[in-house]
Scaffold this motif. Structure first.
Motif, PDB file in Angstrom:
ATOM      1  N   THR A   1       0.925  -1.312   0.135  1.00 47.81           N
ATOM      2  CA  THR A   1      -0.088   0.070   0.046  1.00 47.81           C
ATOM      3  C   THR A   1       0.892   1.243   0.088  1.00 47.81           C
ATOM      4  OG1 THR A   1      -1.746  -1.343   1.230  1.00 47.81           O
ATOM      5  CG2 THR A   1      -1.932   1.195   1.176  1.00 47.81           C
TER       6      THR A   1
ATOM      7  N   GLN B   1       2.612   1.878  -3.460  1.00 45.31           N
ATOM      8  CA  GLN B   1       1.213   2.400  -4.267  1.00 45.31           C
ATOM      9  C   GLN B   1       0.866   3.968  -3.983  1.00 45.31           C
ATOM     10  OE1 GLN B   1      -0.573   1.264  -7.114  1.00 45.31           O
ATOM     11  NE2 GLN B   1      -2.086   2.962  -6.655  1.00 45.31           N
ATOM     12  N   LEU B   2       0.875   4.180  -2.673  1.00 42.48           N
ATOM     13  CA  LEU B   2       0.193   5.335  -2.152  1.00 42.48           C
ATOM     14  C   LEU B   2       1.289   6.300  -1.849  1.00 42.48           C
ATOM     15  CD1 LEU B   2      -2.308   6.943  -1.486  1.00 42.48           C
ATOM     16  CD2 LEU B   2      -2.471   5.729   0.667  1.00 42.48           C
TER      17      LEU B   2
ATOM     18  N   LEU C   1      -5.243   9.632  -6.945  1.00 41.98           N
ATOM     19  CA  LEU C   1      -4.096   8.650  -6.263  1.00 41.98           C
ATOM     20  C   LEU C   1      -5.028   8.087  -5.230  1.00 41.98           C
ATOM     21  CD1 LEU C   1      -1.405   7.670  -6.283  1.00 41.98           C
ATOM     22  CD2 LEU C   1      -0.836   9.677  -4.859  1.00 41.98           C
ATOM     23  N   LEU C   2      -6.001   8.887  -4.341  1.00 43.20           N
ATOM     24  CA  LEU C   2      -6.687   8.343  -3.196  1.00 43.20           C
ATOM     25  C   LEU C   2      -7.653   7.517  -3.805  1.00 43.20           C
ATOM     26  CD1 LEU C   2      -6.908  11.464  -0.929  1.00 43.20           C
ATOM     27  CD2 LEU C   2      -5.377   9.495  -0.667  1.00 43.20           C
TER      28      LEU C   2
ATOM     29  N   SER D   1      -6.515   4.001  -4.728  1.00 45.58           N
ATOM     30  CA  SER D   1      -5.794   3.218  -3.547  1.00 45.58           C
ATOM     31  C   SER D   1      -7.076   2.789  -2.583  1.00 45.58           C
ATOM     32  CB  SER D   1      -4.932   4.216  -2.474  1.00 45.58           C
ATOM     33  OG  SER D   1      -3.844   4.460  -3.332  1.00 45.58           O
TER      34      SER D   1
ATOM     35  N   GLY E   1      -6.116   1.627   1.694  1.00 44.73           N
ATOM     36  CA  GLY E   1      -6.754   2.834   1.846  1.00 44.73           C
ATOM     37  C   GLY E   1      -8.228   2.551   2.304  1.00 44.73           C
TER      38      GLY E   1
END
Ligand code: GDP
Length: 298
Positions: free
Chosen positions: A11, A14-15, A39-40, A43, A259
């Motif tokens: 995660t 990725q984030l 992006l959020l 995720s 997320g």
């Protein structure tokens, strides 16, 4: 903490990594907000939580005149930690004896594995534990639990066949007779769409209440973090039939969808009692919002 850090690496890459490049713009402008939104959402933070985070960031940018990547990242991390803080409610098992924990979830979510981890966790706190093999559908699930119990010197109450509610009823009686501190009751995996099975698990809950009018003291839904946004529907559906009081979010180590916890916080808040960050017996951690956020942002 290190385990948590390692567990959340997917995660984070990725984030967290991408956040850094977004924040490198150094000021909260439309472009940054747009990139951050994308992006959020990718995720699994979800629309509602994403909008809240963006609004807060805009507000703080104005109020605190945020400048520079580090300050912006800090503001987002603080906002996220605040959002997740209400989910941090460690499970206390001293209020009842036995403290009866009912475990629910879909097949493969990690119920049986989490029960093993939880048993070890509570034993580590000096508690005696008894397991109820309430998954009467799969012989393999019963075997898995019994093998685990034997290896760790934990009593497992099981029946060859039959009614999950009866197994759990017997287990609570046995726990009372033996002065056990914590009962962990497994149940068969089921999908919220399988209405007869949802009715069956509601019955297990009612029978626990019959065996102990104060119980169940915790109704724990185990969720595989890989399912992302589907977690919300599962929480709502299980909550409707068995009144969920806490969550275990498993397999955070193998996913970039960590997320989803923010979406849970906004849309169906339930205490996240534990998070699973690996297959090993010790890979279960009480959820601590700030540590979680730190591990995400790295
Ligand atoms: P159940 O059907 O809900 O009882 O699921 P199981 O407990 O049998 O778990 C299904 C699979 O997920 C098993 O292979 C477990 O080892 C694995 N698993 C469970 N929790 C975690 C976790 O936190 N991380 C990882 N990587 N695997 C997990």
């Amino acid at each position: 903490r290190e385990r948590l850090f390692a567990g959340l690496s997917r995660t984070r890459s990725q984030l967290g990594g991408k956040l850094k490049s977004v924040f490198a713009r150094g000021k909260v402008d439309d472009e940054l907000l747009e990139e951050l939104e994308t992006l959020l959402l990718t995720s699994d933070v979800g629309m509602d939580a994403t909008m809240h985070l963006l609004d807060e960031l805009k507000r703080r940018a104005k109020q605190d005149k945020l400048e520079g990547a580090a300050a912006i990242q800090q503001a987002l991390a603080d906002t996220l930690a605040q959002m997740l803080a209400p989910l941090e409610a460690p499970l206390q098992v001293d209020s009842h004896k036995p403290f009866v924990i009912m475990i629910a979830g879909v097949n493969g979510a990690g119920k049986t594995t989490s029960i093993g981890k939880l048993a070890k966790y509570f034993q580590g706190q000096g508690k005696s534990v008894l397991l109820a093999a309430g998954d009467t559908f799969r012989a393999a699930a019963r075997e898995q639990l019994m093998t685990w119990g034997e290896r760790n010197n934990v009593t497992v109450i099981a029946q060859e066949s039959g009614d999950p509610a009866a197994v759990v009823f017997d287990a609570i009686a046995a726990a009372k007779a033996r002065g056990i501190d914590v009962v962990l009751a497994d149940t068969a995996g089921r999908l919220p769409t399988q209405l007869h099975l949802m009715e069956e698990i509601a019955k297990v809950r009612r029978v626990i209440q019959k065996a102990d009018p104060t119980g169940p003291h915790e109704v724990m839904l185990v969720l595989d973090a890989n399912i992302g946004q589907n977690a919300l529907a599962q929480v709502k559906a299980f909550d409707k039939s068995i009144n969920v009081t806490g969550l275990v979010l498993t397999k955070l180590d193998g996913t970039a969808k960590g997320g989803v916890i923010a979406a849970i916080a906004r849309q169906c808040p339930k205490p996240v009692r534990f998070i699973g960050v690996g297959e090993g017996i010790d890979d279960l951690r009480p959820f601590v919002a700030r540590d979680f956020v730190d591990a995400l942002f790295g």
